[in-house]
Design a protein around this motif. Structure first.
Motif, PDB file in Angstrom:
ATOM      1  N   LYS A  18       6.595   3.980   4.535  1.00 53.52           N
ATOM      2  CA  LYS A  18       7.407   3.480   5.648  1.00 53.52           C
ATOM      3  C   LYS A  18       8.696   2.846   5.139  1.00 53.52           C
ATOM      4  O   LYS A  18       9.772   3.063   5.701  1.00 53.52           O
ATOM      5  CB  LYS A  18       6.604   2.454   6.453  1.00 53.52           C
ATOM      6  CG  LYS A  18       5.490   3.047   7.286  1.00 53.52           C
ATOM      7  CD  LYS A  18       4.775   1.954   8.081  1.00 53.52           C
ATOM      8  CE  LYS A  18       3.669   2.539   8.956  1.00 53.52           C
ATOM      9  NZ  LYS A  18       2.950   1.471   9.703  1.00 53.52           N
ATOM     10  N   SER A  32       0.835  -1.194   0.000  1.00 54.96           N
ATOM     11  CA  SER A  32       0.000   0.000   0.000  1.00 54.96           C
ATOM     12  C   SER A  32       0.878   1.256   0.000  1.00 54.96           C
ATOM     13  O   SER A  32       2.092   1.176   0.212  1.00 54.96           O
ATOM     14  CB  SER A  32      -0.886   0.019   1.247  1.00 54.96           C
ATOM     15  OG  SER A  32      -0.083   0.182   2.411  1.00 54.96           O
ATOM     16  N   ASN A  33       0.253   2.412  -0.228  1.00 59.87           N
ATOM     17  CA  ASN A  33       0.998   3.675  -0.170  1.00 59.87           C
ATOM     18  C   ASN A  33       1.642   3.857   1.204  1.00 59.87           C
ATOM     19  O   ASN A  33       2.771   4.341   1.318  1.00 59.87           O
ATOM     20  CB  ASN A  33       0.066   4.855  -0.457  1.00 59.87           C
ATOM     21  CG  ASN A  33      -0.266   4.972  -1.931  1.00 59.87           C
ATOM     22  OD1 ASN A  33       0.157   4.156  -2.737  1.00 59.87           O
ATOM     23  ND2 ASN A  33      -1.045   5.981  -2.274  1.00 59.87           N
ATOM     24  N   ARG A  34       0.924   3.484   2.250  1.00 61.43           N
ATOM     25  CA  ARG A  34       1.467   3.614   3.598  1.00 61.43           C
ATOM     26  C   ARG A  34       2.703   2.721   3.762  1.00 61.43           C
ATOM     27  O   ARG A  34       3.709   3.139   4.335  1.00 61.43           O
ATOM     28  CB  ARG A  34       0.406   3.244   4.632  1.00 61.43           C
ATOM     29  CG  ARG A  34       0.919   3.316   6.075  1.00 61.43           C
ATOM     30  CD  ARG A  34      -0.189   3.086   7.075  1.00 61.43           C
ATOM     31  NE  ARG A  34      -1.183   4.153   7.012  1.00 61.43           N
ATOM     32  CZ  ARG A  34      -2.274   4.195   7.781  1.00 61.43           C
ATOM     33  NH1 ARG A  34      -2.511   3.222   8.641  1.00 61.43           N
ATOM     34  NH2 ARG A  34      -3.109   5.205   7.681  1.00 61.43           N
ATOM     35  N   ASP A  35       2.602   1.491   3.251  1.00 64.68           N
ATOM     36  CA  ASP A  35       3.745   0.576   3.328  1.00 64.68           C
ATOM     37  C   ASP A  35       4.951   1.144   2.569  1.00 64.68           C
ATOM     38  O   ASP A  35       6.092   1.064   3.029  1.00 64.68           O
ATOM     39  CB  ASP A  35       3.382  -0.789   2.750  1.00 64.68           C
ATOM     40  CG  ASP A  35       2.390  -1.550   3.614  1.00 64.68           C
ATOM     41  OD1 ASP A  35       2.309  -1.260   4.817  1.00 64.68           O
ATOM     42  OD2 ASP A  35       1.688  -2.436   3.067  1.00 64.68           O
ATOM     43  N   SER A  72       6.951  10.575   3.062  1.00 66.90           N
ATOM     44  CA  SER A  72       5.540  10.749   3.387  1.00 66.90           C
ATOM     45  C   SER A  72       4.666  10.074   2.327  1.00 66.90           C
ATOM     46  O   SER A  72       5.109   9.814   1.204  1.00 66.90           O
ATOM     47  CB  SER A  72       5.193  12.228   3.467  1.00 66.90           C
ATOM     48  OG  SER A  72       5.267  12.815   2.172  1.00 66.90           O
ATOM     49  N   GLU A  73       3.410   9.826   2.700  1.00 66.29           N
ATOM     50  CA  GLU A  73       2.478   9.263   1.719  1.00 66.29           C
ATOM     51  C   GLU A  73       2.247  10.243   0.567  1.00 66.29           C
ATOM     52  O   GLU A  73       2.029   9.828  -0.575  1.00 66.29           O
ATOM     53  CB  GLU A  73       1.154   8.901   2.394  1.00 66.29           C
ATOM     54  CG  GLU A  73       1.237   7.669   3.290  1.00 66.29           C
ATOM     55  CD  GLU A  73      -0.118   7.207   3.785  1.00 66.29           C
ATOM     56  OE1 GLU A  73      -1.002   6.982   2.934  1.00 66.29           O
ATOM     57  OE2 GLU A  73      -0.297   7.086   5.011  1.00 66.29           O
TER      58      GLU A  73
END
Length: 206
Positions: free
Chosen positions: A164, A158-161, A169-170
């Motif tokens: 990280k 995912s974008n969040r993954d 940042s996303e």
């Protein structure tokens, strides 16, 4: 005499390449390694002129990372990549790591011999297919970070993954994705991955 070291995780491949090289009067194989650790030990002990490096070395560091480590030595050998992979990501990671050349394993023996000799002279040696792929980068090209993101997208992150993993940042990830979509002329993550695999920018996820 050109002293050559072989780094490949397949014993049959190493045996075949050794047999080919030892039929040449000016080439000699001084040692073999199957992984990153043994490759570094081999080079430190035997100081070969040229290292023939596969990119896939099984678990642990890959060939590009090992190439970078060898080229960082006080007396670094030249590294000639000999692999089955011809994606843009593989080629650029090897060249960026310091490889002097990039040859595919389906090359005729005479091409391999010439490539080793050229590498030993400090020349840049590229397989025709590899050179053509680099020439085709003259259009709107993906940056190294964009290629890295595509590779991670292919694993379903995912974008969040992604944020990280890459310590950004996303919003930065979304910006990269917008540029990727534009350059590949697609409008979804799945289409971007499919187009990147089709154009041999990244490898399919096995």
């Amino acid at each position: 005499m050109i002293r050559v070291a072989l780094v490949d995780d397949h014993p049959v491949v190493r045996a075949g390449v050794r047999a080919l090289l030892e039929g040449q009067d000016d080439l000699t194989v001084v040692g073999e390694a199957s992984d990153a650790h043994s490759a570094q030990q081999l080079v430190a002990a035997l100081h070969p002129d040229v290292v023939l490096m596969d990119l896939n070395l099984g678990p642990g560091a890959g060939g590009a990372e090992v190439t970078a480590r060898l080229r960082a030595l006080a007396e670094p050998p030249y590294v000639l990549v000999l692999t089955t992979y011809d994606t843009e990501a593989d080629i650029m990671s090897a060249i960026d790591a310091g490889a002097s050349g990039y040859l595919l394993k389906d090359a005729p023996p005479e091409d391999l011999f010439r490539a080793i000799r050229g590498t030993a002279r400090g020349e840049t040696v590229l397989a025709p297919a590899v050179a053509a792929r680099l020439v085709r980068r003259s259009g709107p090209t993906l940056t190294e970070r964009e290629v890295e993101i595509l590779g991670l997208l292919a694993t379903g992150r995912s974008n969040r993954d992604l944020a990280k993993k890459l310590y950004v940042s996303e919003a930065t990830i979304k910006s990269h994705l917008a540029h990727i979509y534009s350059k590949l002329e697609v409008d979804t993550r799945a289409a971007a991955v499919a187009r990147a695999i089709e154009q041999r920018i990244i490898r399919p996820v096995s």
